[in-house]
Scaffold this motif. Structure first.
Motif, PDB file in Angstrom:
ATOM      1  N   ASP A 139       6.793  -8.238   8.568  1.00  0.00           N
ATOM      2  CA  ASP A 139       7.519  -9.348   9.184  1.00  0.00           C
ATOM      3  C   ASP A 139       6.554 -10.439   9.654  1.00  0.00           C
ATOM      4  O   ASP A 139       6.780 -11.630   9.411  1.00  0.00           O
ATOM      5  CB  ASP A 139       8.337  -8.829  10.364  1.00  0.00           C
ATOM      6  N   PHE A 140       5.473 -10.037  10.296  1.00  0.00           N
ATOM      7  CA  PHE A 140       4.513 -10.999  10.840  1.00  0.00           C
ATOM      8  C   PHE A 140       3.872 -11.820   9.725  1.00  0.00           C
ATOM      9  O   PHE A 140       3.793 -13.053   9.811  1.00  0.00           O
ATOM     10  CB  PHE A 140       3.437 -10.259  11.636  1.00  0.00           C
ATOM     11  N   MET A 141       3.416 -11.154   8.678  1.00  0.00           N
ATOM     12  CA  MET A 141       2.756 -11.873   7.591  1.00  0.00           C
ATOM     13  C   MET A 141       3.740 -12.736   6.811  1.00  0.00           C
ATOM     14  O   MET A 141       3.377 -13.804   6.302  1.00  0.00           O
ATOM     15  CB  MET A 141       2.055 -10.883   6.662  1.00  0.00           C
ATOM     16  N   GLY A 142       4.991 -12.280   6.730  1.00  0.00           N
ATOM     17  CA  GLY A 142       6.000 -13.114   6.080  1.00  0.00           C
ATOM     18  C   GLY A 142       6.251 -14.398   6.845  1.00  0.00           C
ATOM     19  O   GLY A 142       6.391 -15.479   6.253  1.00  0.00           O
ATOM     20  N   ARG A 143       6.281 -14.294   8.181  1.00  0.00           N
ATOM     21  CA  ARG A 143       6.481 -15.491   9.006  1.00  0.00           C
ATOM     22  C   ARG A 143       5.260 -16.408   8.953  1.00  0.00           C
ATOM     23  O   ARG A 143       5.395 -17.633   8.956  1.00  0.00           O
ATOM     24  CB  ARG A 143       6.786 -15.077  10.446  1.00  0.00           C
ATOM     25  N   GLN A 144       4.074 -15.812   8.886  1.00  0.00           N
ATOM     26  CA  GLN A 144       2.861 -16.623   8.795  1.00  0.00           C
ATOM     27  C   GLN A 144       2.816 -17.402   7.484  1.00  0.00           C
ATOM     28  O   GLN A 144       2.397 -18.561   7.449  1.00  0.00           O
ATOM     29  CB  GLN A 144       1.623 -15.722   8.897  1.00  0.00           C
TER      30      GLN A 144
END
Length: 295
Positions: free
Chosen positions: A287-292
């Motif tokens: 989720d974090f890397m997708g948002r980044q």
């Protein structure tokens, strides 16, 4: 020219042949061997007709042993047993138990990827199909590869047929164990069967203070005891959870600065999920890397 009687006979024979073909299509068929060169992992599936088939897994999860953090003792035990197995030395059937999301299934996949080049193969079998284990083992018994028969999230309710089948395969038939087959299962239950408070009443106390379980308890323990190697997994601490989250972030391309900045978000994610498991850490990293990437 054919006579009318001969023509009628030919038509009758054709109909009989069609009828026989239809009957044969619904009768149980012996399990046939697939093209083993197609894959390193296979799933055993039952068709609607009741026929069993081994389906190749085209895309095995790209999991390595180095990806799995904070489970070093568990990795060491499974690696040692797997190396013994692939090198033709004595090895034990394996039961991996413990808290959900702590890496039990991931460790199996990582071992497969690590030892596939040495001939290790995996066949995944659903709990409902465990009664067909003898057929599966018969198909692979003469193969040069080493097969890990894998059942994920294994547990039984009272009276399920797969329980008796697995118990017999592990250590209960007159047939010798097959040297190129290893049974491996993951479960959240150590004894694989539900345990009830009422069973405590079946324990017997002797005059000298010894405690002996009742027959029902002994029966439940007997299956898990037939796995020669038990590997237990435990909930992660906060620091362990953050280490695992950092590993997954790194594997997805995060920089050290991004990993450090993600720590508060990782803790909040775990708090919202009510768990600090490795699975939750992996889901947070995605989720974090997708948002980044979208920013």
């Amino acid at each position: 020219m054919n006579s009318p009687a001969s023509s009628a006979l030919d038509q009758l024979l054709a109909k009989v042949s069609q009828l026989v073909d239809r009957i044969e299509s619904v009768l149980p068929q012996p399990l046939s061997a697939p093209d083993w060169a197609q894959a390193i992992a296979w799933r055993y599936r039952k068709r609607s007709s009741g026929h069993g088939v081994l389906e190749p897994v085209r895309h095995v999860a790209a999991m390595s042993l180095d990806d799995l953090k904070e489970i070093e003792p568990q990795k060491e035990k499974l690696q040692r047993n797997t190396e013994q197995f692939v090198h033709g030395r004595p090895a034990n059937n394996v039961l991996l138990t413990g808290a959900r999301g702590t890496g039990k299934s991931s460790l199996i996949k990582a071992c497969l990827n690590s030892y596939a080049s040495q001939g290790l193969r995996l066949i995944e079998v659903d709990k409902a199909d465990l009664t067909d284990l003898p057929d599966i083992i018969e198909v692979v018994a003469s193969r040069p590869e080493k097969f890990m028969v894998y059942c994920d999230d294994l547990s039984f309710e009272d009276g399920e047929p797969g329980y008796k089948a697995l118990k017999s395969i592990l250590d209960g038939t007159v047939a010798a164990s097959t040297p190129n087959v290893l049974i491996c299962a993951t479960s959240n239950r150590r004894h694989l069967l539900p345990e009830y408070m009422s069973e405590n009443l079946t324990y017997k106390h002797t005059e000298d203070g010894e405690v002996h379980p009742g027959e029902g308890v002994e029966e439940k323990i007997s299956l898990s005891e037939r796995f020669g190697l038990w590997i237990s997994f435990y909930p992660f601490s906060q620091d362990e959870y953050l280490t695992i989250a950092g590993q997954w972030l790194s594997s997805l391309g995060a920089s050290p600065a991004q990993i450090e900045a993600a720590r508060p978000d990782a803790l909040l994610w775990a708090l919202e999920r009510g768990s600090r498991s490795g699975r939750v850490a992996y889901q947070f990293a995605r989720d974090f890397m997708g948002r980044q990437a979208a920013a």
